[in-house]
Design an enzyme around this catalytic site. Structure first.
Site, short mmCIF file in Angstrom:
data_model
loop_
_atom_site.label_atom_id
_atom_site.label_comp_id
_atom_site.label_asym_id
_atom_site.label_seq_id
_atom_site.Cartn_x
_atom_site.Cartn_y
_atom_site.Cartn_z
N ASP A 13 0.83 -1.21 0.00
CA ASP A 13 0.00 0.05 0.14
C ASP A 13 0.81 1.25 -0.07
OD1 ASP A 13 -2.02 2.05 0.26
OD2 ASP A 13 -3.14 0.62 1.71
N HIS A 15 -0.52 4.50 -0.08
CA HIS A 15 -1.36 5.88 0.64
C HIS A 15 -0.61 6.67 1.69
CE1 HIS A 15 -4.25 3.67 -1.89
NE2 HIS A 15 -4.58 4.80 -2.01
C1 B12 Z 1 -5.08 9.73 -2.77
C2 B12 Z 1 -5.56 8.30 -3.30
C3 B12 Z 1 -4.70 7.79 -3.81
C4 B12 Z 1 -3.43 7.94 -4.22
C5 B12 Z 1 -2.36 8.00 -3.10
C6 B12 Z 1 -1.10 8.88 -2.95
C7 B12 Z 1 -0.31 8.86 -2.11
N1 B12 Z 1 0.91 8.84 -2.24
O1 B12 Z 1 -0.76 8.87 -0.76
C8 B12 Z 1 -2.95 7.10 -5.55
C9 B12 Z 1 -3.27 7.54 -6.66
C10 B12 Z 1 -1.39 6.83 -5.86
C11 B12 Z 1 -3.68 5.97 -5.12
C12 B12 Z 1 -3.56 4.69 -5.63
C13 B12 Z 1 -4.40 3.61 -5.34
N2 B12 Z 1 -5.68 3.67 -4.63
CO1 B12 Z 1 -6.09 5.12 -3.87
N3 B12 Z 1 -7.06 6.61 -2.83
C14 B12 Z 1 -6.63 7.71 -2.62
C15 B12 Z 1 -7.97 8.67 -2.04
C16 B12 Z 1 -8.62 9.35 -3.26
C17 B12 Z 1 -7.47 9.69 -1.08
C18 B12 Z 1 -6.65 9.04 0.26
C19 B12 Z 1 -6.37 9.90 1.07
O2 B12 Z 1 -5.13 10.54 1.12
N4 B12 Z 1 -7.01 10.32 2.07
C20 B12 Z 1 -6.86 11.37 3.02
C21 B12 Z 1 -6.28 11.09 4.40
C22 B12 Z 1 -6.04 12.09 5.28
O3 B12 Z 1 -7.43 9.83 4.90
P1 B12 Z 1 -6.94 8.38 5.11
O4 B12 Z 1 -6.05 7.96 4.19
O5 B12 Z 1 -8.46 7.78 4.82
O6 B12 Z 1 -6.49 8.18 6.72
C23 B12 Z 1 -7.24 8.70 7.83
C24 B12 Z 1 -8.13 7.44 8.09
O7 B12 Z 1 -8.36 6.54 7.20
C25 B12 Z 1 -7.20 7.18 9.66
N5 B12 Z 1 -6.44 6.10 9.31
C26 B12 Z 1 -5.82 5.62 8.38
N6 B12 Z 1 -4.96 4.82 8.71
C27 B12 Z 1 -5.02 4.63 10.17
C28 B12 Z 1 -4.14 3.81 11.04
C29 B12 Z 1 -4.56 3.96 12.38
C30 B12 Z 1 -4.07 3.05 13.46
C31 B12 Z 1 -5.63 5.01 12.99
C32 B12 Z 1 -6.07 5.07 14.27
C33 B12 Z 1 -6.42 5.92 11.72
C34 B12 Z 1 -5.85 5.49 10.49
O8 B12 Z 1 -6.62 8.55 9.86
C35 B12 Z 1 -6.28 9.19 8.93
C36 B12 Z 1 -6.08 10.59 9.21
O9 B12 Z 1 -7.37 11.20 9.53
C37 B12 Z 1 -8.96 7.23 -1.58
C38 B12 Z 1 -10.23 7.58 -1.55
C39 B12 Z 1 -10.67 8.49 -0.05
N7 B12 Z 1 -11.42 9.35 -0.46
O10 B12 Z 1 -10.14 8.14 0.72
C40 B12 Z 1 -8.38 6.40 -2.67
C41 B12 Z 1 -8.52 4.68 -2.24
C42 B12 Z 1 -7.85 4.60 -0.73
N8 B12 Z 1 -7.60 4.28 -3.25
C43 B12 Z 1 -8.11 2.99 -3.65
C44 B12 Z 1 -7.53 2.24 -4.55
C45 B12 Z 1 -8.32 1.10 -4.87
C46 B12 Z 1 -6.41 2.52 -5.13
C47 B12 Z 1 -5.39 1.55 -5.96
C48 B12 Z 1 -5.54 -0.04 -5.63
C49 B12 Z 1 -6.10 1.87 -7.37
C50 B12 Z 1 -5.51 0.86 -8.32
N9 B12 Z 1 -6.14 0.29 -9.02
O11 B12 Z 1 -4.19 1.38 -8.74
C51 B12 Z 1 -3.97 2.23 -5.64
C52 B12 Z 1 -3.13 1.48 -4.60
C53 B12 Z 1 -1.71 1.80 -5.03
C54 B12 Z 1 -1.15 1.35 -3.93
N10 B12 Z 1 0.07 0.67 -4.10
O12 B12 Z 1 -1.46 1.77 -2.59
C55 B12 Z 1 -9.56 2.72 -2.67
C56 B12 Z 1 -9.40 1.74 -1.81
C57 B12 Z 1 -10.53 0.74 -2.01
C58 B12 Z 1 -10.82 -0.11 -0.76
N11 B12 Z 1 -10.24 -0.19 0.50
O13 B12 Z 1 -11.75 -0.93 -0.89
C59 B12 Z 1 -9.91 4.20 -2.31
C60 B12 Z 1 -10.93 4.03 -1.03
C61 B12 Z 1 -10.87 4.79 -3.59
C62 B12 Z 1 -12.15 4.23 -4.00
N12 B12 Z 1 -12.95 4.65 -3.32
O14 B12 Z 1 -12.21 3.35 -4.45
N13 B12 Z 1 -4.73 6.47 -4.30
#
Ligand code: B12
Length: 150
Positions: A13, A15
């Protein structure tokens, strides 16, 4: 001494935004954070937790493969004799229709708490402070029992 937390994104992963926010929030709350970044293997988590004598290991996963990536994780921690608080959070299943089922799955793997992608980092930090306080008072009671010969 500050509480030490190892943090990383497991598996393949990439992200990074979520853990960066978590790292900053933890540091602002006084934790000493070792951020392993993205694409961290189970071995790397275990090695870092051992090397830094971590109190907690926080695992993040967004891309939907957390179940596979975390299989056997707690067995590895136990083999390394690590007794740490473990949390996992993020987008933990493909779709996440029923988060309670997902939570149950990861609790059964051994994680102390499981957080969804809507988690406010401050809530996770409050939980962590509570869990670590509870552990240290349990350890204190155990030490008292041992020194009293009980
Ligand atoms: C930006 C993004 C990308 C970027 C990442 C850039 C980077 N270097 O970070 C890129 C374009 C590279 C990408 C790629 C992929 N992505 Co993407 N991505 C996103 C997106 C739009 C936003 C993620 C993000 O940054 N969120 C903002 C941060 C602040 O939020 P967060 O990550 O959720 O973290 C918060 C919480 O989750 C929580 N949290 C997270 N971890 C932890 C751990 C603990 C212990 C705790 C307490 C809390 C916690 O706290 C965080 C802070 O508030 C999401 C959709 C979305 N809206 O979430 C999809 C999403 C995560 N991606 C997805 C997918 C499928 C992929 C790919 C597999 C796509 C593909 N087929 O290639 C690839 C995977 C590549 C890889 N090897 O990881 C899916 C995952 C689906 C699922 N889980 O069912 C999502 C949900 C999009 C979707 N709706 O389908 N992605």
């Amino acid at each position: 001494m500050a509480t030490k937390v190892v943090l990383g994104v497991i598996g393949s992963d990439a992200h990074v935004v979520g853990i960066t926010i978590l790292e900053q929030a933890l540091e602002a709350s006084g934790f000493d954070v070792v951020n392993l970044g993205v694409q961290t293997s189970q071995e790397e988590f275990v090695e870092a937790a051992t090397a830094h004598d971590a109190d907690a290991v926080l695992v993040s996963s967004l891309y939907g493969h957390a179940k596979q990536d975390c299989e056997g994780f707690h067995e590895r921690l136990a083999e390394a004799d690590l007794d740490v608080v473990t949390y996992i959070g993020g987008n933990l299943a493909v779709g996440q229709d029923d988060f309670e089922e997902t939570r149950q799955f990861f609790r059964e793997l051994g994680f102390d708490r499981v957080f969804d992608s809507e988690t406010d980092p401050e809530d996770a930090i409050l939980a962590l402070q509570k869990d670590l306080d509870m552990r240290s008072s349990e350890d204190e009671r155990e030490r008292e029992r041992v020194s009293a010969g009980m």
